[in-house]
Design an enzyme around this catalytic site. Sequence first.
Site, mmCIF file in Angstrom:
data_model
loop_
_atom_site.group_PDB
_atom_site.id
_atom_site.type_symbol
_atom_site.label_atom_id
_atom_site.label_comp_id
_atom_site.label_asym_id
_atom_site.label_seq_id
_atom_site.Cartn_x
_atom_site.Cartn_y
_atom_site.Cartn_z
ATOM 1 N N HIS A 34 28.192 -119.199 43.954
ATOM 2 C CA HIS A 34 28.456 -120.102 42.828
ATOM 3 C C HIS A 34 29.707 -119.684 42.058
ATOM 4 O O HIS A 34 30.588 -120.503 41.769
ATOM 5 C CB HIS A 34 27.228 -120.117 41.901
ATOM 6 C CG HIS A 34 27.400 -120.989 40.705
ATOM 7 N ND1 HIS A 34 27.884 -120.516 39.501
ATOM 8 C CD2 HIS A 34 27.195 -122.315 40.520
ATOM 9 C CE1 HIS A 34 27.950 -121.507 38.635
ATOM 10 N NE2 HIS A 34 27.529 -122.622 39.227
ATOM 11 N N CYS B 47 33.838 -127.975 56.215
ATOM 12 C CA CYS B 47 33.943 -127.897 54.756
ATOM 13 C C CYS B 47 33.483 -126.542 54.247
ATOM 14 O O CYS B 47 33.475 -126.300 53.049
ATOM 15 C CB CYS B 47 33.167 -129.026 54.089
ATOM 16 S SG CYS B 47 31.442 -129.048 54.541
HETATM 17 C C1 PEP Z 1 28.366 -124.517 53.847
HETATM 18 O O1 PEP Z 1 27.210 -124.133 54.042
HETATM 19 O O2 PEP Z 1 29.339 -124.145 54.526
HETATM 20 C C2 PEP Z 1 28.650 -125.428 52.747
HETATM 21 C C3 PEP Z 1 29.830 -125.981 52.611
HETATM 22 O O3 PEP Z 1 27.647 -125.665 51.862
HETATM 23 P P1 PEP Z 1 27.249 -124.703 50.660
HETATM 24 O O4 PEP Z 1 28.277 -123.639 50.547
HETATM 25 O O5 PEP Z 1 27.155 -125.543 49.457
HETATM 26 O O6 PEP Z 1 25.928 -124.185 51.126
#
Ligand code: PEP
Length: 760
Positions: free
Chosen positions: A401, A708
Site C-alpha cells: 500500500h 499491470c
Molecule cells: C498484481 O497482483 O500484480 C496487481 C496489480 O494487483 P495488486 O497489486 O493490487 O494485488
Amino acid sequence: MSMELRREKAPDILWLEEITKEDISLVGGKGASLGEMASIGLPVPKAFVVTAQAFRRFLRAAGIEEKLFSKLEKIDVDDTSALEEIATMSKKTVMAAKMPKDLADAIKAAYEELGGDKVVAVRSSATAEDLPTASFAGQQETYLNIRGKKDLLEAVHRCWASLYGARAIYYRAKQGFDDRHVNIAVVVQEMIEAEKAGVLFTSHPVTGEPISIIEGSWGLGEAIVSGSVSPDKYVYDRHSGRVVDRLIATKKIAIVPDGMKGTKTVELDPERQRSPVLTDEEVKKLAHYGQIAEEHYESPQDVEWAIAKGEIYILQSRPITTIKGTPETKKEVSEGKILVQGQGASPGVGSGRVVLVRDVKDTAAVREGDILVTKMTNPDMVPAMRKVAAIVTDEGGMTCHAAIVSRELGTPAVVGTKNATSILKNGQQVTVDGEKGVVYDGIVAQAAKKESPPLQSVIPVAITATLVKVNVSLPEAAQRAAATGADGVGLLRIEHLILGLNRTPQWYIQNRKEEEFIQELYRGIKTVLDAFIGKSVWVRTLDAPTDEFRNMQGGEDEPLEHNPMMGWRGIRRDIHTPEQFRLQVEAFHRLWKEGYHNLGLMFPMVNHPDEFSRTKELLRSWGVDTEKVTLGIMIEIPSSAILIEEFIRRGIKFASFGTNDLVQYTLAIDRNNPLVADMYDPRHPAVLKLISDAIGVCRRYSVECSICGQAGSDPKMAEWLVEQGISSISANIDAVGKIRETVARTEQRLILEMARRKNA
Ligand code: PEP
Ligand code: MG
C-alpha cells in the site's frame, strides 16, 4: 483608419473590426483581445467598445475627476470600513454625473447600427495608462441581457462606476496602480442566444497531444462552466481530420436566457437529454477555429464557443494553463550517515522531522513536510500521506500500500526497512532517498518543499506499437497519470477509493446508504475516465483482503482469516456476496449509460473460467449487455495463466498479468514479507514461463494481453515482454516515460534484427 488619426480624434466608439492589439489603452484588455480574435477571422459576435477616452471625457465634462482622485489618493485600503465608505461615495459621484449628450448619442447610434433592439452584454474592460497590458479582469462589473437604449446607457454608466468598487480599489492599491491613470472601456456585444455551447481545448488539456477536445451541452455555456451538467465530449484528431471518439452524456438540464432576469435553468425532455449536441461537421468547424486561434497565439487555447441558428460563434480564447513541459528534476543525496535501509519504492528525496505513526490516531501530529514512519500504511493514513515529505515503513515491498500510494502522490518512499520504527525517533531530522532506499541522519540534501507533484513531460518519447499505459489508484492522480502521455489506464484499483471511505461496502448496505457508496465510486471512476478521454480505462472490481476492511466502520464483522492474501478477496468474494458486487456494477452501469465506452472491467483473483462465466451471468442479471462492454481478467494465479485458452473461449476481451500476486502464488513468497524479499523474483524462470506461454495463446487468438503488476515498471522486464509479443504494458506513473523509451528501443531493435536477417 490609421492609429494616429484615431488617437487625434480620440474616438468614443470603436467597432471590433477597427481594433488591433495595439489599441489596448483605448479599449482595455478584453476589448483588444476580442478585436484581435475578430481580425484573425474568428466569428466573434458583433460588438463595439465605448473607449477609455470616452470615459475620461465623461469625467472631465462632469467636473468630478479631482473630487474622485483626491479621495482615492488618501485611502488606507486595509481599513475596511473606510474603504467601503469611499467606494460607495465614489460610485455615487460617478452615477450622479451626467453623461455628455453627444457621447450618449454616439452610444445610441452604435446600438442602432448593431441592429436596433438587440440583446447585448455590457462588459467592463479596464486598462492602466502606464501598463496597458495589466489585467483587471473580474474586478469590474458585467451586465448581461441588456435590451434598449435606455438600459444600455444605464449599464455603461454602471460599468464606469464599478471602477470604484471596494474590491477594485483594493486590488489596484495593492498592485501599486495610481487611480489617476486607470481607465475603463466598455464592450457592448451582441448576446448569442445559444442553442448549444461549450468549450474547446485546441490540444489535449493535460498531455498537449494534437487532438482537440470539445465539450458541449444544450443552452448557454454556463451549464458546463458551473459544472451543473455533464457535457458531451468529442475528440477530434487534427492529423487525420476525423472525430475519433464521442461520448454522449445525459444532459439533464440547460441554462437559457430569461429576459432581463438573466438566465434560468430548464429541465430537458428525455430524448433531448440523450441526443448528441454536435454533428461531426460542427466538431470539425470548431476544431478548425481552434487551430486558427492556436496558431495565431502560438500556444494551445481554451476556447469558449456557442452555436445559434446554425452559426458558430467564438466567444473567448485563452491559453491552456494545465499543460506543463518540464519533467521533474531528480534530486539525489550521496553522503551522510545511513540510519536505515529498505527498498526504494517511490523516487525523490525528502527531508524533515520524523513522526512515528502506530495507528490513525497518531496521524493528528503529522504536519506538512514531516517524514511519516510507520510499520505499514493503510487507507486511513492517506490524508496524512498527502502532507508529508517522505514515507518510511518497516514492512512491505514494491507492491505494498505505501509503495503504490506514494508513487501516485509523487512522495518519496522507502519500504521494508524492517526496523525504521524502532531506530528512528520522533522529532529526529532525517533525509529519505526514495530511489536508493536509504534514510540518512539529518538534512543531507536540499530537499524540495512538498508541492503537488509536477506533471511529467507532455511530449511522448515515441509512438510505440506496444501500448504503454499507466496504473492509477487515487482519482486525484488521474491528471498526473494522463500527463505522462500514457495510452490508457491498464489498472484502476478501486479498493483505494473504497477503503478511503473508511466504511465497508457491507456498512453501506446495512445502513441503507447504498446510493452514497455508488456515488462515491461513480465520481472517483469518472474523474479518471475524464482524464483519459479517447483511451481505454480498465477498472478492476474490488480486491481488498479482509484484514484491510477490519479497521473500517462495519469491519467488525469481517471474518478472521489466517491468510487473507489467499482468502476471501477479489472476484470470489463478489460472487459470494452479489449484494456488494451489485453496488459496484451499478456505478459502472451509470457510466456506460452516460457514454463512457472507454470503461472496461477487469476481474481480479480469477482462478477458474467458471468464475468468469458466473460473473458475466451476474452482470447480465443486472442489465449489462456483456457482449457490448469490454470484460477481461487479471492473471494473478498460476491456474489462470495455465487455463488462459479456456478463458478466451468464454469471451474475455483481454488479460493482464498481475505479477505482484502471480509471483507470490507461483513461488510461495509473501510479497509483503521483508524476510523473504530477496527471494521475491518476478524474473524467476517459472514465472517467465507462465507469462510467455499465456502471451503466446493470447496472440494466437488476437486477444489483448497486458501487464499491470509492478514488474511492468522494470525496463528489463519490459524489454523481455516486448520480445514475447505482449500487446500493452501498464506502468506506475513515475515509470511510464522510461518504459515507453525501453519499448521503443526494443521494438526498433526487433525490426532491425528482422531486416538484417532478411538481407543476410
Ligand atoms: C498484481 O497482483 O500484480 C496487481 C496489480 O494487483 P495488486 O497489486 O493490487 O494485488
Ligand atoms: Mg493482485
